[in-house]
Design a protein around this motif. Structure first.
Motif, PDB file in Angstrom:
ATOM      1  N   LEU A  95     -14.233  47.878  59.016  1.00  0.00           N
ATOM      2  CA  LEU A  95     -13.422  48.622  59.977  1.00  0.00           C
ATOM      3  C   LEU A  95     -11.974  48.622  59.493  1.00  0.00           C
ATOM      4  O   LEU A  95     -11.277  47.620  59.587  1.00  0.00           O
ATOM      5  CB  LEU A  95     -13.518  47.990  61.367  1.00  0.00           C
ATOM      6  N   ALA A 123      -7.604  50.390  66.647  1.00  0.00           N
ATOM      7  CA  ALA A 123      -9.007  49.967  66.687  1.00  0.00           C
ATOM      8  C   ALA A 123      -9.588  49.977  68.092  1.00  0.00           C
ATOM      9  O   ALA A 123     -10.797  50.202  68.271  1.00  0.00           O
ATOM     10  CB  ALA A 123      -9.143  48.567  66.082  1.00  0.00           C
ATOM     11  N   LEU A 138     -10.863  42.610  60.518  1.00  0.00           N
ATOM     12  CA  LEU A 138     -11.753  43.740  60.744  1.00  0.00           C
ATOM     13  C   LEU A 138     -12.058  44.477  59.450  1.00  0.00           C
ATOM     14  O   LEU A 138     -13.140  45.067  59.290  1.00  0.00           O
ATOM     15  CB  LEU A 138     -11.151  44.698  61.768  1.00  0.00           C
ATOM     16  N   SER A 139     -11.117  44.451  58.507  1.00  0.00           N
ATOM     17  CA  SER A 139     -11.364  45.124  57.224  1.00  0.00           C
ATOM     18  C   SER A 139     -12.524  44.488  56.472  1.00  0.00           C
ATOM     19  O   SER A 139     -13.217  45.161  55.702  1.00  0.00           O
ATOM     20  CB  SER A 139     -10.096  45.113  56.363  1.00  0.00           C
ATOM     21  N   LEU A 192     -13.667  49.892  69.739  1.00  0.00           N
ATOM     22  CA  LEU A 192     -14.241  48.564  69.976  1.00  0.00           C
ATOM     23  C   LEU A 192     -14.954  48.544  71.326  1.00  0.00           C
ATOM     24  O   LEU A 192     -14.618  47.782  72.229  1.00  0.00           O
ATOM     25  CB  LEU A 192     -13.150  47.495  69.892  1.00  0.00           C
ATOM     26  N   ARG A 218     -18.768  45.813  69.772  1.00  0.00           N
ATOM     27  CA  ARG A 218     -18.433  44.385  69.786  1.00  0.00           C
ATOM     28  C   ARG A 218     -19.694  43.526  69.679  1.00  0.00           C
ATOM     29  O   ARG A 218     -19.683  42.462  69.042  1.00  0.00           O
ATOM     30  CB  ARG A 218     -17.637  44.036  71.044  1.00  0.00           C
ATOM     31  N   PHE A 249      -9.358  39.042  70.145  1.00  0.00           N
ATOM     32  CA  PHE A 249      -8.786  39.816  69.060  1.00  0.00           C
ATOM     33  C   PHE A 249      -7.327  39.424  68.839  1.00  0.00           C
ATOM     34  O   PHE A 249      -6.591  39.148  69.793  1.00  0.00           O
ATOM     35  CB  PHE A 249      -8.886  41.306  69.353  1.00  0.00           C
ATOM     36  N   LEU A 253     -20.513  43.480  66.101  1.00  0.00           N
ATOM     37  CA  LEU A 253     -19.574  42.626  65.365  1.00  0.00           C
ATOM     38  C   LEU A 253     -19.896  41.151  65.567  1.00  0.00           C
ATOM     39  O   LEU A 253     -19.781  40.337  64.639  1.00  0.00           O
ATOM     40  CB  LEU A 253     -18.142  42.921  65.813  1.00  0.00           C
ATOM     41  N   ASP A 258      -3.506  42.726  59.489  1.00  0.00           N
ATOM     42  CA  ASP A 258      -4.828  43.258  59.777  1.00  0.00           C
ATOM     43  C   ASP A 258      -5.261  42.788  61.155  1.00  0.00           C
ATOM     44  O   ASP A 258      -5.092  41.606  61.494  1.00  0.00           O
ATOM     45  CB  ASP A 258      -5.832  42.743  58.738  1.00  0.00           C
ATOM     46  N   ALA A 279      -7.958  41.387  63.708  1.00  0.00           N
ATOM     47  CA  ALA A 279      -9.025  40.447  63.368  1.00  0.00           C
ATOM     48  C   ALA A 279      -9.671  39.907  64.633  1.00  0.00           C
ATOM     49  O   ALA A 279      -9.109  39.979  65.733  1.00  0.00           O
ATOM     50  CB  ALA A 279      -8.462  39.293  62.536  1.00  0.00           C
ATOM     51  N   ILE A 280     -10.869  39.366  64.452  1.00  0.00           N
ATOM     52  CA  ILE A 280     -11.566  38.638  65.513  1.00  0.00           C
ATOM     53  C   ILE A 280     -11.192  37.176  65.388  1.00  0.00           C
ATOM     54  O   ILE A 280     -11.186  36.614  64.290  1.00  0.00           O
ATOM     55  CB  ILE A 280     -13.088  38.813  65.382  1.00  0.00           C
TER      56      ILE A 280
END
Length: 294
Positions: free
Chosen positions: A33, A41, A28-29, A45, A50, A3, A53, A14, A16-17
């Motif tokens: 999310l 977050a 994530l948006s 998570l 996860r 992350f 995701l 934002d 993010a992954i």
């Protein structure tokens, strides 16, 4: 899973992954999310989320990492970073040689202090030299633990489930300020003294707990620190257990677990940082955090 926090092309930040190879991000948006920060977050998570995701991003186009500006994964921690001092025996020896008055310890109890962070410095960002105040600027490569849920009165041996993940933290230190004040808060907390990143790697990516990871630092390409996190005097399980006795460690708490030998003050003669120097902190399985002094 990895992350990060990134600034998108529209200027918004934002969480993010980050892809395993570090080349792509999924904000994530984009995945439904909507959290302002990664700290917000983290409680949601969970391993189950996860897993979902991971399935979701397999069918969603990503942004190339070049299209965003990576920030520190937690740019503005909700609370001070909790730090361990003198937590590797070889570092204890070099610190005591530099100043027995400031660093002598019998290792009967862990040494804790806090580090104020106005905004953490990202990978590629700058360490501020503060030359008007600091003449002995030093680096400390450390494994940092990020908690995934509130921890209170956690028994020893049962702390693993409280760890969300790990990142790298450079505990930049003004040795002259640190030793002059007989405590470490001021000399550790100047603006630009907390490089952290490049990402948070979730704890399930590692085979053991606490993880035993090679940890190294380089200054201008010269290897300075070369150790393993298994050599910590007080390990992560001990620290979370002890600190949670009578004190609630909130979700998102960052704990920097100490630095091994090889810092600038430990060299003969000491070699401190100057504007233009580049510091690389590397922990296997997490990545490399690179910052230049200015």
């Amino acid at each position: 899973m990895r992350f990060v926090t990134c600034r998108l092309p529209d200027g918004m930040e934002d969480p993010a992954i980050l892809s395993q190879d570090g080349t792509q991000v999924w904000p994530l948006s984009w995945l439904g999310l909507s959290y302002e920060t990664l700290s917000d977050a983290i409680p949601f998570l969970t391993p189950q989320v996860r897993f979902g995701l991971q399935l979701a991003i397999s069918g969603i186009p990503a942004l190339p990492v070049e299209a965003v500006t990576l920030q520190s994964p937690i740019p503005c921690p909700a609370q001070d970073v909790v730090c361990l001092g003198i937590n590797y025996m070889a570092h204890s020896d070099e610190a005591e040689k530099y100043s027995a008055d400031a660093f002598s310890t019998k290792h009967q109890d862990a040494i804790y202090f806090s580090k104020r962070v106005s905004r953490a410095v990202p990978d590629g960002g700058f360490i501020e030299a503060h030359t008007d105040l600091v003449q002995k600027l030093d680096y400390e490569c450390e494994l940092a633990v990020v908690l995934g849920k509130d921890a209170k009165d956690v028994p020893a041996g049962q702390t693993k489930d409280y760890v969300f993940g790990y990142t790298i933290l450079n505990d930049v230190s003004a040795r002259d300020v640190q030793t002059a004040h007989k405590q470490w808060y001021f000399g550790k907390s100047l603006d630009g003294f907390t490089p952290m990143g490049p990402c948070i790697v979730t704890a399930d990516e590692f085979d053991t707990y606490p993880p035993a990871l090679p940890i190294r630092s380089r200054v201008n390409g010269e290897l300075r620190q070369d150790s393993n996190t298994k050599l910590q005097i007080f390990d992560i399980d001990h620290v979370i257990h002890e600190l949670s006795q009578g004190m609630t460690l909130k979700t998102g708490t960052i704990i920097a677990t100490g630095t091994p030998a090889g810092v600038g003050m430990g060299m003969d003669p000491p070699q401190f940082l100057h504007p233009g120097d580049t510091v690389q902190c590397e922990i296997e399985g997490i990545g490399t955090l690179t910052n230049t002094v200015r």
